[in-house]
Design a protein around this motif. Structure first.
Motif, mmCIF file in Angstrom:
data_model
loop_
_atom_site.group_PDB
_atom_site.id
_atom_site.type_symbol
_atom_site.label_atom_id
_atom_site.label_comp_id
_atom_site.label_asym_id
_atom_site.label_seq_id
_atom_site.Cartn_x
_atom_site.Cartn_y
_atom_site.Cartn_z
ATOM 1 N N UNK A 184 40.540 64.481 61.313
ATOM 2 C CA UNK A 184 38.555 62.918 61.620
ATOM 3 C C UNK A 184 39.781 61.304 61.364
ATOM 4 N N UNK A 185 40.374 61.071 61.050
ATOM 5 C CA UNK A 185 40.935 59.603 60.738
ATOM 6 C C UNK A 185 41.620 59.462 61.928
ATOM 7 N N UNK A 186 41.934 58.134 61.803
ATOM 8 C CA UNK A 186 42.922 57.541 62.807
ATOM 9 C C UNK A 186 44.711 57.620 62.846
ATOM 10 N N UNK A 187 45.077 58.400 61.668
ATOM 11 C CA UNK A 187 46.371 58.517 61.344
ATOM 12 C C UNK A 187 46.631 60.135 60.349
ATOM 13 N N UNK A 188 47.763 59.563 60.314
ATOM 14 C CA UNK A 188 47.899 61.371 59.210
ATOM 15 C C UNK A 188 47.811 60.870 57.918
ATOM 16 N N UNK A 189 47.508 62.115 57.423
ATOM 17 C CA UNK A 189 47.966 61.593 55.724
ATOM 18 C C UNK A 189 47.734 60.564 55.333
ATOM 19 N N UNK B 4 45.093 66.619 59.214
ATOM 20 C CA UNK B 4 46.317 66.522 59.385
ATOM 21 C C UNK B 4 47.179 65.690 58.045
ATOM 22 N N UNK B 5 46.979 66.039 57.252
ATOM 23 C CA UNK B 5 47.663 65.731 55.236
ATOM 24 C C UNK B 5 49.054 66.468 55.176
ATOM 25 N N UNK C 53 57.300 66.447 59.217
ATOM 26 C CA UNK C 53 57.237 67.600 59.473
ATOM 27 C C UNK C 53 56.146 67.266 60.956
ATOM 28 N N UNK C 54 55.460 66.310 61.069
ATOM 29 C CA UNK C 54 55.148 65.762 63.103
ATOM 30 C C UNK C 54 56.044 66.240 63.902
ATOM 31 N N UNK C 55 57.187 65.670 63.663
ATOM 32 C CA UNK C 55 58.448 65.897 64.534
ATOM 33 C C UNK C 55 59.003 67.794 64.824
ATOM 34 N N UNK D 59 48.909 67.037 68.236
ATOM 35 C CA UNK D 59 47.692 66.557 67.039
ATOM 36 C C UNK D 59 46.824 65.848 67.397
ATOM 37 N N UNK D 60 46.053 65.782 67.721
ATOM 38 C CA UNK D 60 44.517 64.893 67.812
ATOM 39 C C UNK D 60 43.786 64.045 66.432
ATOM 40 N N UNK D 61 44.043 62.884 67.002
ATOM 41 C CA UNK D 61 43.506 61.530 65.557
ATOM 42 C C UNK D 61 41.636 61.406 66.111
#
Length: 389
Positions: free
Chosen positions: A35-40, A12-13, A156-158, A167-169
């Motif tokens: 994999x991370x706890x937030x996008x990008x 989710x970059x 982009x997420x919106x 999206x699943x973090x």
């Protein structure tokens, strides 16, 4: 139990989100695994946030074509979505006759790439734009700009979510294999997904992820190389309103001055080859080399003005002695694994090119799988729910 999902984008970059958005808008059911706890939080958050004009890339390369097309698309997108950005322009500065000749070649290449507004300036014209500069001549790129990369990713997420994607973090992909009718993935929390299409947009981790997916694509995986770029911030205000670049180096664009949207100056990145994508500390002692590089074009840089900032990793697929490489996008035609697309070496100008890359991947995906069944969105919601538990 295995959940069936139409399309999974891993990463989710900014590029992964742009690809997921394009797929969702085209009618695909899309799940993004991060994999991370937030996008990008990786390369997308650790760069110069520059919108490039397409000057420096080999004519006919994907980098050149997608940078020029992506820049136009991204300026329009940011304006339409209210994403903060500014077309501030940049000067690439020469310090001697040899570098001035190099700028002439750069202008020819820029025009061949489609960046037709790039022009050569003599010393007096460059100093009229930036009196604090030292240079013998300069290349002026009025269409280079800066963007709020996090704001872009939120937009982009919106769009993705509005089109029905999810999206699943905190959900790394542990293993996978190419199977009949698509790709099977096993996530870190034990959920199994059967996907018609998988797009590997994992950035610096893309080759490692590819090696965790069994299939015929394995023999085509490039070797990951990690070119760390260190940044230093300026204590105080710089006397510049445009971006300032030296003549490009072999593996980067040199230690340049960029501005954020508040006008704060930062310098970098340099090039430091490292063994791990997690080597993100900034050694304060590297400032010595920064002072020397910056004073080539800004002699008045005060002593003690540079503060360690942050570092990012360029996801390169060639080493220090290698030839410059293009973006590498492999689908079934290249590697023989049905339903699988890999994005390798998406370094600069990946941010600028994200919408153009997404358009290309979306076109590739059209030929990979049949249209999803009417039950697809329900299956996607169920898979998303299980992953979020």
């Amino acid at each position: 139990m295995t959940e069936r999902v139409d399309c999974v984008v891993v990463g989710a970059g900014v590029v992964g989100l742009a690809v997921a958005r394009a797929l969702a808008i085209s009618g695909r059911e899309v799940l993004v695994l991060e994999a991370c706890a937030a996008i990008g939080t990786q390369t997308s958050a650790r760069n110069s946030e520059v919108l490039h004009a397409g000057i420096h890339y080999p004519t006919g390369s994907r980098k050149a074509q997608w940078c020029v097309a992506g820049s136009v698309a991204l300026y329009d997108y940011c304006a339409a979505r209210g994403v903060a950005h500014r077309r501030c322009g940049k000067l690439v500065v020469a310090q001697n006759e040899e570098q001035s000749h190099a700028l002439q070649a750069q202008q020819r290449q820029a025009h061949a790439n489609g960046a037709h507004r790039v022009q050569l300036l003599d010393r007096e014209s460059a100093l009229a734009l930036e009196p604090g500069l030292r240079c013998s001549s300069a290349l002026w790129s009025p269409d280079t700009g800066i963007v709020d990369s996090h704001g872009l990713m939120l937009a982009l997420c919106g769009d993705l979510e509005h089109a029905g994607g999810s999206i699943v973090l905190r959900t790394p992909v542990q293993h996978g294999r190419c199977a009949a009718g698509g790709v099977e993935l096993l996530t870190g929390d034990g959920v199994r997904l059967h996907c018609q299409t998988v797009v590997n947009a994992a950035g610096v981790h893309a080759p490692a992820l590819a090696r965790h997916i069994d299939g015929p694509h394995q023999r085509h995986i490039p070797t990951a190389r990690y070119a760390k770029g260190n940044y230093f911030t300026l204590a105080g205000k710089a006397p510049f309103s445009h971006l300032i670049y030296p003549v490009p180096e072999r593996h980067g664009l040199g230690v340049h001055l960029t501005l954020d949207l508040a006008g704060q100056a930062r310098f970098g990145p340099d090039v430091e080859w490292v063994d791990s994508p997690d080597a993100l500390d900034v050694d304060p002692h590297r400032a010595e080399g920064f002072y020397a590089a910056i004073r080539q074009y800004w002699p008045a840089l005060p002593d003690g003005a540079l503060l360690p900032g942050y570092a990012g990793i360029r996801p390169k697929i060639e080493g220090p002695a290698g030839l410059l490489t293009d973006f590498l996008i492999q689908g079934p035609q290249e590697h023989g694994a049905a339903g699988l697309v890999h994005l390798y070496g998406i370094e600069s100008p990946g941010l600028t090119s994200c919408l153009a890359i997404a358009e290309h991947v979306e076109r590739m995906a059209v030929s990979l799988t049949p249209s999803p069944s009417p039950a697809g969105r329900g299956e996607l919601r169920e898979a998303t729910s299980r992953l979020a538990e």
